[in-house]
Design a protein around this motif. Sequence first.
Motif, PDB file in Angstrom:
ATOM      1  N   TRP A 100       0.655  -1.147   0.033  1.00  0.00           N
ATOM      2  CA  TRP A 100      -0.063  -0.067  -0.021  1.00  0.00           C
ATOM      3  C   TRP A 100       0.929   1.468   0.090  1.00  0.00           C
ATOM      4  CZ3 TRP A 100      -0.140  -3.566   3.999  1.00  0.00           C
ATOM      5  CH2 TRP A 100       0.811  -3.369   4.985  1.00  0.00           C
ATOM      6  N   GLN A 101       0.354   2.324  -0.214  1.00  0.00           N
ATOM      7  CA  GLN A 101       1.185   3.630  -0.156  1.00  0.00           C
ATOM      8  C   GLN A 101       1.425   3.946   1.047  1.00  0.00           C
ATOM      9  OE1 GLN A 101      -0.711   6.853  -2.631  1.00  0.00           O
ATOM     10  NE2 GLN A 101       0.836   8.097  -2.109  1.00  0.00           N
ATOM     11  N   PRO A 102       2.971   4.000   1.344  1.00  0.00           N
ATOM     12  CA  PRO A 102       3.376   4.450   2.717  1.00  0.00           C
ATOM     13  C   PRO A 102       3.197   5.687   2.814  1.00  0.00           C
ATOM     14  CG  PRO A 102       5.121   4.244   1.162  1.00  0.00           C
ATOM     15  CD  PRO A 102       3.864   3.862   0.225  1.00  0.00           C
ATOM     16  N   ALA A 103       3.521   6.299   4.020  1.00  0.00           N
ATOM     17  CA  ALA A 103       3.666   7.799   4.293  1.00  0.00           C
ATOM     18  C   ALA A 103       4.833   8.285   3.602  1.00  0.00           C
ATOM     19  CB  ALA A 103       4.084   7.886   5.954  1.00  0.00           C
ATOM     20  N   PRO A 104       4.603   9.782   3.064  1.00  0.00           N
ATOM     21  CA  PRO A 104       5.444  10.253   2.285  1.00  0.00           C
ATOM     22  C   PRO A 104       6.867  10.139   2.751  1.00  0.00           C
ATOM     23  CG  PRO A 104       3.649  11.532   2.315  1.00  0.00           C
ATOM     24  CD  PRO A 104       3.380  10.426   3.438  1.00  0.00           C
ATOM     25  N   GLU A 105       7.397  10.218   3.877  1.00  0.00           N
ATOM     26  CA  GLU A 105       8.619  10.134   4.482  1.00  0.00           C
ATOM     27  C   GLU A 105       9.377   8.705   4.225  1.00  0.00           C
ATOM     28  OE1 GLU A 105       6.027   9.780   8.063  1.00  0.00           O
ATOM     29  OE2 GLU A 105       6.245  10.984   6.402  1.00  0.00           O
ATOM     30  N   ASN A 106       8.430   7.965   4.155  1.00  0.00           N
ATOM     31  CA  ASN A 106       8.809   6.260   3.798  1.00  0.00           C
ATOM     32  C   ASN A 106       8.761   5.756   2.540  1.00  0.00           C
ATOM     33  OD1 ASN A 106       9.327   6.235   6.676  1.00  0.00           O
ATOM     34  ND2 ASN A 106       7.213   5.532   7.059  1.00  0.00           N
ATOM     35  N   ASP A 107       8.177   6.687   1.454  1.00  0.00           N
ATOM     36  CA  ASP A 107       8.084   6.311   0.069  1.00  0.00           C
ATOM     37  C   ASP A 107       9.326   6.166  -0.622  1.00  0.00           C
ATOM     38  OD1 ASP A 107       6.714   5.370  -1.962  1.00  0.00           O
ATOM     39  OD2 ASP A 107       5.613   7.348  -2.316  1.00  0.00           O
ATOM     40  N   SER A 108       9.439   5.235  -1.619  1.00  0.00           N
ATOM     41  CA  SER A 108      10.691   5.229  -2.508  1.00  0.00           C
ATOM     42  C   SER A 108      10.251   5.230  -3.984  1.00  0.00           C
ATOM     43  CB  SER A 108      11.141   3.808  -2.106  1.00  0.00           C
ATOM     44  OG  SER A 108      12.131   3.450  -3.108  1.00  0.00           O
ATOM     45  N   TRP A 109      11.111   5.891  -4.821  1.00  0.00           N
ATOM     46  CA  TRP A 109      10.958   5.877  -6.257  1.00  0.00           C
ATOM     47  C   TRP A 109      10.726   4.440  -6.907  1.00  0.00           C
ATOM     48  CZ3 TRP A 109      14.062   3.451  -9.794  1.00  0.00           C
ATOM     49  CH2 TRP A 109      15.369   3.229  -8.917  1.00  0.00           C
ATOM     50  N   LEU A 110      11.211   3.478  -6.210  1.00  0.00           N
ATOM     51  CA  LEU A 110      10.950   2.185  -6.602  1.00  0.00           C
ATOM     52  C   LEU A 110       9.476   1.550  -6.904  1.00  0.00           C
ATOM     53  CD1 LEU A 110      14.199   0.498  -4.914  1.00  0.00           C
ATOM     54  CD2 LEU A 110      13.640   0.967  -7.295  1.00  0.00           C
ATOM     55  N   ARG A 111       8.743   2.154  -5.629  1.00  0.00           N
ATOM     56  CA  ARG A 111       7.352   1.861  -5.618  1.00  0.00           C
ATOM     57  C   ARG A 111       6.657   2.033  -6.868  1.00  0.00           C
ATOM     58  NH1 ARG A 111       2.775   4.173  -4.456  1.00  0.00           N
ATOM     59  NH2 ARG A 111       3.574   6.136  -4.022  1.00  0.00           N
ATOM     60  N   LYS A 112       7.001   2.931  -7.624  1.00  0.00           N
ATOM     61  CA  LYS A 112       6.518   3.190  -8.915  1.00  0.00           C
ATOM     62  C   LYS A 112       6.752   2.143 -10.169  1.00  0.00           C
ATOM     63  CE  LYS A 112       6.111   8.155  -8.099  1.00  0.00           C
ATOM     64  NZ  LYS A 112       6.446   8.378  -6.681  1.00  0.00           N
TER      65      LYS A 112
END
Length: 144
Positions: A100-112
């Motif tokens: 699922w989409q994480p909090a912005p501070e835990n997000d990664s460009w790899l998720r896309k």
Amino acid sequence: EAGHLLGWCNTMAMAIWAAQTGNLVLATVMLGVSNTGAGWIAHDYTHGRGKWCSFMRGFGELCGGMSTTWWSDKHNLHHALTNVVGIDEDLMVDPALYLWQPAPENDSWLRKIQHWYWALPYSALFAIWRIDSFKVVLNRKLNG
């Protein structure tokens, strides 16, 4: 039950035959199918009751390469606290994959782009689960 065991035996025999005849791609696929089948058969025996299930409980250790104790602990926790973040290990795949989409501070460009490489981290689970299984066996002194 005999049908499941026969299916496992057939896919393992096909893997061995393919490896011996040099068809390594087919051998790899059949070994993967056989190992997955061994995991599900072991799942059923570990959940099951009765003399036959007790006798066959070691099938997963012998044919799937995972400790029954480790698997029972992991699986029972998964059923007791299904999809609870931080507890259910089946959800602990970030930062390699995000369910699922994480909090912005835990997000990664790899998720896309994870839909392009998802099979690689999931394939690593084969090794990770066996390492975890050996740790349980050694830490609990289950090897005799």
